[in-house]
Design a protein around this motif. Structure first.
Motif, PDB file in Angstrom:
ATOM      1  N   PHE A 106       8.841   0.040  21.264  1.00  0.00           N
ATOM      2  CA  PHE A 106       9.002  -1.398  21.079  1.00  0.00           C
ATOM      3  C   PHE A 106       9.278  -2.093  22.403  1.00  0.00           C
ATOM      4  O   PHE A 106       8.662  -3.112  22.724  1.00  0.00           O
ATOM      5  CB  PHE A 106      10.135  -1.679  20.092  1.00  0.00           C
ATOM      6  N   CYS A 107      10.188  -1.535  23.192  1.00  0.00           N
ATOM      7  CA  CYS A 107      10.504  -2.136  24.489  1.00  0.00           C
ATOM      8  C   CYS A 107       9.271  -2.207  25.376  1.00  0.00           C
ATOM      9  O   CYS A 107       9.004  -3.235  26.016  1.00  0.00           O
ATOM     10  CB  CYS A 107      11.592  -1.328  25.196  1.00  0.00           C
ATOM     11  N   THR A 108       8.519  -1.115  25.417  1.00  0.00           N
ATOM     12  CA  THR A 108       7.326  -1.065  26.256  1.00  0.00           C
ATOM     13  C   THR A 108       6.274  -2.043  25.777  1.00  0.00           C
ATOM     14  O   THR A 108       5.646  -2.750  26.576  1.00  0.00           O
ATOM     15  CB  THR A 108       6.745   0.360  26.261  1.00  0.00           C
ATOM     16  N   SER A 109       6.073  -2.091  24.472  1.00  0.00           N
ATOM     17  CA  SER A 109       5.062  -2.989  23.904  1.00  0.00           C
ATOM     18  C   SER A 109       5.371  -4.443  24.213  1.00  0.00           C
ATOM     19  O   SER A 109       4.484  -5.221  24.596  1.00  0.00           O
ATOM     20  CB  SER A 109       4.981  -2.774  22.394  1.00  0.00           C
ATOM     21  N   VAL A 110       6.625  -4.824  24.068  1.00  0.00           N
ATOM     22  CA  VAL A 110       7.011  -6.209  24.342  1.00  0.00           C
ATOM     23  C   VAL A 110       6.880  -6.515  25.833  1.00  0.00           C
ATOM     24  O   VAL A 110       6.326  -7.554  26.216  1.00  0.00           O
ATOM     25  CB  VAL A 110       8.462  -6.479  23.877  1.00  0.00           C
ATOM     26  N   ALA A 111       7.359  -5.621  26.680  1.00  0.00           N
ATOM     27  CA  ALA A 111       7.329  -5.860  28.125  1.00  0.00           C
ATOM     28  C   ALA A 111       5.906  -6.037  28.636  1.00  0.00           C
ATOM     29  O   ALA A 111       5.602  -6.985  29.379  1.00  0.00           O
ATOM     30  CB  ALA A 111       8.018  -4.719  28.860  1.00  0.00           C
ATOM     31  N   VAL A 112       5.008  -5.144  28.234  1.00  0.00           N
ATOM     32  CA  VAL A 112       3.625  -5.228  28.692  1.00  0.00           C
ATOM     33  C   VAL A 112       2.898  -6.380  28.004  1.00  0.00           C
ATOM     34  O   VAL A 112       2.161  -7.142  28.642  1.00  0.00           O
ATOM     35  CB  VAL A 112       2.888  -3.898  28.427  1.00  0.00           C
ATOM     36  N   GLY A 113       3.110  -6.519  26.715  1.00  0.00           N
ATOM     37  CA  GLY A 113       2.435  -7.576  25.974  1.00  0.00           C
ATOM     38  C   GLY A 113       2.792  -8.969  26.440  1.00  0.00           C
ATOM     39  O   GLY A 113       1.932  -9.860  26.488  1.00  0.00           O
ATOM     40  N   ARG A 114       4.039  -9.186  26.820  1.00  0.00           N
ATOM     41  CA  ARG A 114       4.463 -10.516  27.269  1.00  0.00           C
ATOM     42  C   ARG A 114       3.815 -10.901  28.604  1.00  0.00           C
ATOM     43  O   ARG A 114       3.592 -12.086  28.858  1.00  0.00           O
ATOM     44  CB  ARG A 114       5.979 -10.588  27.386  1.00  0.00           C
ATOM     45  N   GLU A 152      11.419 -12.448  28.941  1.00  0.00           N
ATOM     46  CA  GLU A 152      11.529 -11.481  27.851  1.00  0.00           C
ATOM     47  C   GLU A 152      11.079 -10.092  28.298  1.00  0.00           C
ATOM     48  O   GLU A 152      11.692  -9.081  27.935  1.00  0.00           O
ATOM     49  CB  GLU A 152      10.702 -11.940  26.649  1.00  0.00           C
ATOM     50  N   ALA A 153      10.013 -10.038  29.089  1.00  0.00           N
ATOM     51  CA  ALA A 153       9.530  -8.747  29.587  1.00  0.00           C
ATOM     52  C   ALA A 153      10.598  -8.054  30.425  1.00  0.00           C
ATOM     53  O   ALA A 153      10.860  -6.855  30.264  1.00  0.00           O
ATOM     54  CB  ALA A 153       8.256  -8.947  30.404  1.00  0.00           C
ATOM     55  N   LEU A 154      11.235  -8.787  31.324  1.00  0.00           N
ATOM     56  CA  LEU A 154      12.274  -8.212  32.174  1.00  0.00           C
ATOM     57  C   LEU A 154      13.484  -7.774  31.353  1.00  0.00           C
ATOM     58  O   LEU A 154      14.097  -6.733  31.626  1.00  0.00           O
ATOM     59  CB  LEU A 154      12.693  -9.221  33.242  1.00  0.00           C
ATOM     60  N   ALA A 155      13.845  -8.581  30.351  1.00  0.00           N
ATOM     61  CA  ALA A 155      14.975  -8.226  29.498  1.00  0.00           C
ATOM     62  C   ALA A 155      14.721  -6.917  28.762  1.00  0.00           C
ATOM     63  O   ALA A 155      15.617  -6.062  28.651  1.00  0.00           O
ATOM     64  CB  ALA A 155      15.246  -9.350  28.498  1.00  0.00           C
ATOM     65  N   MET A 156      13.495  -6.723  28.282  1.00  0.00           N
ATOM     66  CA  MET A 156      13.195  -5.503  27.542  1.00  0.00           C
ATOM     67  C   MET A 156      13.059  -4.295  28.462  1.00  0.00           C
ATOM     68  O   MET A 156      13.379  -3.173  28.071  1.00  0.00           O
ATOM     69  CB  MET A 156      11.932  -5.698  26.706  1.00  0.00           C
ATOM     70  N   ARG A 190      16.164 -12.985  22.671  1.00  0.00           N
ATOM     71  CA  ARG A 190      15.098 -13.862  22.168  1.00  0.00           C
ATOM     72  C   ARG A 190      15.682 -15.204  21.704  1.00  0.00           C
ATOM     73  O   ARG A 190      15.062 -16.254  21.888  1.00  0.00           O
ATOM     74  CB  ARG A 190      14.373 -13.160  21.015  1.00  0.00           C
ATOM     75  N   PHE A 191      16.867 -15.174  21.118  1.00  0.00           N
ATOM     76  CA  PHE A 191      17.539 -16.402  20.692  1.00  0.00           C
ATOM     77  C   PHE A 191      17.708 -17.349  21.878  1.00  0.00           C
ATOM     78  O   PHE A 191      17.480 -18.555  21.772  1.00  0.00           O
ATOM     79  CB  PHE A 191      18.896 -16.066  20.078  1.00  0.00           C
ATOM     80  N   LEU A 192      18.104 -16.811  23.022  1.00  0.00           N
ATOM     81  CA  LEU A 192      18.295 -17.633  24.217  1.00  0.00           C
ATOM     82  C   LEU A 192      16.979 -18.224  24.712  1.00  0.00           C
ATOM     83  O   LEU A 192      16.894 -19.415  25.032  1.00  0.00           O
ATOM     84  CB  LEU A 192      18.942 -16.797  25.326  1.00  0.00           C
ATOM     85  N   TRP A 193      15.940 -17.403  24.791  1.00  0.00           N
ATOM     86  CA  TRP A 193      14.655 -17.896  25.317  1.00  0.00           C
ATOM     87  C   TRP A 193      14.039 -18.959  24.420  1.00  0.00           C
ATOM     88  O   TRP A 193      13.276 -19.805  24.900  1.00  0.00           O
ATOM     89  CB  TRP A 193      13.659 -16.746  25.498  1.00  0.00           C
TER      90      TRP A 193
END
Length: 232
Positions: A106-114, A152-156, A190-193
């Protein structure tokens, strides 16, 4: 959308590869027993919930924002997958966390996808509000905007680094409740962003994704409390 599709494929390959490595390295002995008991119905519940939640929440946000099109939401997919799996586990009387093997993916998918979202410009509908900060990005309309996708990518990536290090040390908290930590962390950042996005507000300054984040934070908090005495 070609850029976005390329990064979606890259995200899928990267997440599958990392999942295989982490599974063989640290997660096999934890995940195999409960996944064996769950059977193929587990995968159907997870995928079905993710599809329903991802497209449902994404479409709802576009509708509320008066934007035409078919929306997708990784937040909605996560919430839908959780709902599908928890219902399936209740039906099969399965206990224990089954999500640890998906944390790295999940972390990887979000980081790359974003990053794909960022490079896709305004058409992706994930851009930020205008800002004069030095790192503002122009996504095609001549206006400097918050690169919320990069935030978001950096956060994940930060959580992924924490997770891998915790696996290396076999940290009991992460080995037993790592998935719930991920859900709470993802929902919080995500709430913050979401305050930096121009989506339609439905309650005060909150949009529909804010409410979904609050629901996931509640879920994570409840599950962490319920499993506070569990040891991996």
């Amino acid at each position: 959308m070609t850029v976005h599709l390329a990064f979606d494929l890259l995200a899928m390959l990267a997440s599958l590869g990392l999942s295989a490595v982490l599974y063989r390295w640290r997660l096999r002995e934890i995940a195999r027993p409960i996944m064996t008991r769950a059977g193929p119905g587990y995968a159907l519940a997870l995928v079905g919930g993710a599809i329903a939640g991802g497209y449902g929440l994404g479409a709802l946000n576009l509708m509320l924002s008066d934007v035409a099109g078919i929306g997708r939401s990784i937040l909605g997919a996560l919430a839908g997958a959780i709902a599908g799996v928890e219902l399936f586990k209740a039906w099969r009387n399965l206990e224990g966390s089954t999500g640890l093997i998906f944390v790295g993916a999940f972390c990887t998918s979000v980081a790359v996808g974003r990053i794909g979202c960022l490079l896709s410009g305004l058409d992706d509908q994930t851009y930020g509000i205008p800002t004069s900060l030095p790192w503002a990005v122009d996504q095609g309309d001549g206006i400097g905007r918050h690169p919320v996708q990069a935030y978001e990518a950096l956060a994940m990536l930060a959580f992924l680094a924490f997770f891998v290090e915790a696996l290396r040390r076999r940290a009991p908290l992460v080995m037993a409740r790592g998935f719930y930590l991920l859900v709470g962390y993802y929902a919080a950042q995500r709430f913050l962003w979401e305050f930096l996005k121009p989506y339609a507000k439905i309650i005060g300054s909150l949009n529909v994704f804010h409410l979904a984040c609050l629901a996931l934070l509640t879920y994570a908090g409840v599950m962490l409390w319920r499993n506070r005495d569990v040891r991996a």
